[in-house]
Design a protein around this motif. Structure first.
Motif, PDB file in Angstrom:
ATOM      1  N   PRO A  77      73.268   5.363  22.839  1.00 68.19           N
ATOM      2  CA  PRO A  77      72.503   6.502  23.403  1.00 68.19           C
ATOM      3  C   PRO A  77      73.406   7.742  22.745  1.00 68.19           C
ATOM      4  CG  PRO A  77      74.412   5.742  24.927  1.00 68.19           C
ATOM      5  CD  PRO A  77      74.267   4.732  23.957  1.00 68.19           C
ATOM      6  N   VAL A  78      72.351   8.833  22.691  1.00 63.52           N
ATOM      7  CA  VAL A  78      72.638  10.096  21.769  1.00 63.52           C
ATOM      8  C   VAL A  78      72.723  11.240  23.170  1.00 63.52           C
ATOM      9  CG1 VAL A  78      71.770  12.021  20.127  1.00 63.52           C
ATOM     10  CG2 VAL A  78      71.327   9.527  19.752  1.00 63.52           C
ATOM     11  N   PHE A  79      74.029  11.600  22.961  1.00 66.55           N
ATOM     12  CA  PHE A  79      74.446  12.886  24.356  1.00 66.55           C
ATOM     13  C   PHE A  79      74.278  14.191  23.397  1.00 66.55           C
ATOM     14  CE2 PHE A  79      76.418   8.974  25.817  1.00 66.55           C
ATOM     15  CZ  PHE A  79      75.996   8.856  26.952  1.00 66.55           C
ATOM     16  N   GLU A  80      73.742  14.921  24.185  1.00 75.35           N
ATOM     17  CA  GLU A  80      73.508  16.591  23.892  1.00 75.35           C
ATOM     18  C   GLU A  80      74.007  17.204  24.994  1.00 75.35           C
ATOM     19  OE1 GLU A  80      69.869  17.564  22.893  1.00 75.35           O
ATOM     20  OE2 GLU A  80      69.513  16.126  21.521  1.00 75.35           O
ATOM     21  N   VAL A  81      74.878  18.492  24.792  1.00 78.18           N
ATOM     22  CA  VAL A  81      75.451  19.153  25.852  1.00 78.18           C
ATOM     23  C   VAL A  81      75.209  20.657  25.655  1.00 78.18           C
ATOM     24  CG1 VAL A  81      77.413  19.503  24.626  1.00 78.18           C
ATOM     25  CG2 VAL A  81      77.578  19.597  27.157  1.00 78.18           C
ATOM     26  N   GLU A  82      74.720  21.156  26.664  1.00 77.76           N
ATOM     27  CA  GLU A  82      74.525  22.707  26.794  1.00 77.76           C
ATOM     28  C   GLU A  82      75.760  23.132  27.997  1.00 77.76           C
ATOM     29  OE1 GLU A  82      70.651  23.556  28.319  1.00 77.76           O
ATOM     30  OE2 GLU A  82      69.767  22.406  26.309  1.00 77.76           O
ATOM     31  N   ALA A  83      76.376  24.100  27.715  1.00 77.27           N
ATOM     32  CA  ALA A  83      77.614  24.713  28.551  1.00 77.27           C
ATOM     33  C   ALA A  83      77.637  26.173  28.403  1.00 77.27           C
ATOM     34  CB  ALA A  83      78.855  24.172  28.131  1.00 77.27           C
ATOM     35  N   ASP A  84      77.835  26.836  29.564  1.00 78.61           N
ATOM     36  CA  ASP A  84      77.815  28.101  29.656  1.00 78.61           C
ATOM     37  C   ASP A  84      79.128  28.425  30.743  1.00 78.61           C
ATOM     38  OD1 ASP A  84      76.668  27.737  32.071  1.00 78.61           O
ATOM     39  OD2 ASP A  84      75.036  29.023  31.426  1.00 78.61           O
ATOM     40  N   LYS A  85      79.400  29.460  31.179  1.00 81.95           N
ATOM     41  CA  LYS A  85      80.194  29.681  32.281  1.00 81.95           C
ATOM     42  C   LYS A  85      80.079  29.184  33.704  1.00 81.95           C
ATOM     43  CE  LYS A  85      82.217  33.818  29.950  1.00 81.95           C
ATOM     44  NZ  LYS A  85      82.630  35.108  30.075  1.00 81.95           N
ATOM     45  N   LYS A  86      78.790  28.959  34.063  1.00 83.10           N
ATOM     46  CA  LYS A  86      78.481  28.445  35.280  1.00 83.10           C
ATOM     47  C   LYS A  86      78.060  26.989  35.379  1.00 83.10           C
ATOM     48  CE  LYS A  86      76.788  33.044  36.799  1.00 83.10           C
ATOM     49  NZ  LYS A  86      75.557  33.609  37.562  1.00 83.10           N
ATOM     50  N   ALA A  87      77.669  26.610  34.551  1.00 86.79           N
ATOM     51  CA  ALA A  87      77.223  24.867  34.494  1.00 86.79           C
ATOM     52  C   ALA A  87      77.314  24.237  33.290  1.00 86.79           C
ATOM     53  CB  ALA A  87      75.837  25.000  34.846  1.00 86.79           C
ATOM     54  N   VAL A  88      77.433  22.913  33.037  1.00 85.49           N
ATOM     55  CA  VAL A  88      77.365  22.193  32.017  1.00 85.49           C
ATOM     56  C   VAL A  88      76.271  21.280  32.266  1.00 85.49           C
ATOM     57  CG1 VAL A  88      78.752  20.403  30.756  1.00 85.49           C
ATOM     58  CG2 VAL A  88      79.864  22.200  31.737  1.00 85.49           C
ATOM     59  N   THR A  89      75.406  21.145  31.261  1.00 85.05           N
ATOM     60  CA  THR A  89      74.151  20.132  31.336  1.00 85.05           C
ATOM     61  C   THR A  89      74.397  19.179  30.298  1.00 85.05           C
ATOM     62  OG1 THR A  89      72.727  22.162  32.128  1.00 85.05           O
ATOM     63  CG2 THR A  89      71.593  19.987  31.309  1.00 85.05           C
ATOM     64  N   VAL A  90      74.110  17.899  30.528  1.00 87.52           N
ATOM     65  CA  VAL A  90      74.464  16.912  29.704  1.00 87.52           C
ATOM     66  C   VAL A  90      73.055  16.180  29.462  1.00 87.52           C
ATOM     67  CG1 VAL A  90      75.501  14.645  28.791  1.00 87.52           C
ATOM     68  CG2 VAL A  90      76.946  16.619  29.799  1.00 87.52           C
ATOM     69  N   ARG A  91      72.493  16.017  28.303  1.00 87.06           N
ATOM     70  CA  ARG A  91      71.129  15.097  28.174  1.00 87.06           C
ATOM     71  C   ARG A  91      71.538  13.864  27.385  1.00 87.06           C
ATOM     72  NH1 ARG A  91      69.003  20.515  27.861  1.00 87.06           N
ATOM     73  NH2 ARG A  91      67.464  20.756  29.333  1.00 87.06           N
ATOM     74  N   ALA A  92      70.900  12.748  27.611  1.00 90.98           N
ATOM     75  CA  ALA A  92      71.090  11.505  26.895  1.00 90.98           C
ATOM     76  C   ALA A  92      69.692  10.913  26.649  1.00 90.98           C
ATOM     77  CB  ALA A  92      72.217  10.722  27.497  1.00 90.98           C
ATOM     78  N   ALA A  93      69.803  10.392  25.521  1.00 93.19           N
ATOM     79  CA  ALA A  93      68.469   9.371  25.353  1.00 93.19           C
ATOM     80  C   ALA A  93      68.927   7.963  24.443  1.00 93.19           C
ATOM     81  CB  ALA A  93      67.592  10.073  24.395  1.00 93.19           C
ATOM     82  N   THR A  94      68.226   7.112  24.631  1.00 90.53           N
ATOM     83  CA  THR A  94      68.378   5.659  24.082  1.00 90.53           C
ATOM     84  C   THR A  94      67.000   5.160  23.951  1.00 90.53           C
ATOM     85  OG1 THR A  94      69.806   3.858  23.885  1.00 90.53           O
ATOM     86  CG2 THR A  94      68.824   4.498  26.132  1.00 90.53           C
ATOM     87  N   GLN A  95      66.873   4.016  23.021  1.00 85.01           N
ATOM     88  CA  GLN A  95      65.522   3.350  23.303  1.00 85.01           C
ATOM     89  C   GLN A  95      65.856   1.838  23.271  1.00 85.01           C
ATOM     90  OE1 GLN A  95      64.298   4.155  18.954  1.00 85.01           O
ATOM     91  NE2 GLN A  95      63.669   6.170  19.480  1.00 85.01           N
ATOM     92  N   THR A  96      64.752   0.994  23.596  1.00 83.08           N
ATOM     93  CA  THR A  96      64.904  -0.335  23.848  1.00 83.08           C
ATOM     94  C   THR A  96      63.577  -1.099  23.058  1.00 83.08           C
ATOM     95  OG1 THR A  96      65.748  -0.272  26.100  1.00 83.08           O
ATOM     96  CG2 THR A  96      64.750  -2.383  25.593  1.00 83.08           C
ATOM     97  N   LYS A  97      64.029  -1.783  22.095  1.00 84.19           N
ATOM     98  CA  LYS A  97      63.030  -2.534  21.331  1.00 84.19           C
ATOM     99  C   LYS A  97      62.880  -3.992  22.293  1.00 84.19           C
ATOM    100  CE  LYS A  97      63.605  -0.585  16.981  1.00 84.19           C
ATOM    101  NZ  LYS A  97      63.902  -0.814  15.618  1.00 84.19           N
TER     102      LYS A  97
END
Length: 145
Positions: A77-97
């Motif tokens: 999986p590939v994780f991406e993060v967005e962070a500021d002073k109020k919240a942390v958001t993590v997005r992830a994606a993967t693929q299945t063949k």
């Protein structure tokens, strides 16, 4: 009147492969749901732990490699993060063949993308616990007097 022998064998030769394909498709769908739940859980764990760190983005980049071993049959999986002073958001994606059922009529097409997103509020848990403990200590002192 003549009896025709073997009609059950002919019917079974059509039905049994279809039933096996349906079972295989159910296993694929169950695997998809399991991987989706696993990815959502990993996103939440990373977001929660990163919310207590000074630099959440660096923490997610550093720790995201630990989760790749659980995804057997999927790309890491590939994780991406967005962070500021109020919240942390993590997005992830993967693929299945899916190559196991290439020549059958119920073959899942192409690649299945699995993605998840979790957000956690940034809180100062140690500071909160110290504040609650201090209030409890003051309440106990007031009770003694």
């Amino acid at each position: 009147m003549r009896k025709i022998h073997g009609y059950m064998t002919v019917e079974a030769s059509f039905i049994v492969p279809m039933v096996i394909c349906v079972f295989a498709l159910l296993i694929y769908l169950a695997n998809f749901m399991y991987r989706r739940c696993l990815l959502t859980q990993d996103c939440y764990i990373l977001a929660f732990r990163a919310s207590m760190e000074e630099s959440p983005k660096e923490y997610v980049v550093q720790k995201s490699g630990l989760f790749g071993r659980k995804y057997f049959g999927n790309k890491e999986p590939v994780f991406e993060v967005e962070a500021d002073k109020k919240a942390v958001t993590v997005r992830a994606a993967t693929q299945t063949k899916h190559r196991a059922m290439e020549n059958y009529f119920l073959k899942p097409e192409g690649v299945w993308e699995i993605s998840a997103k979790q957000s956690v509020k940034v809180r100062n848990y140690p500071g909160h616990l110290r504040r609650v403990k201090r209030i409890m200590d003051l309440a106990n002192k007031m009770e003694e007097k």
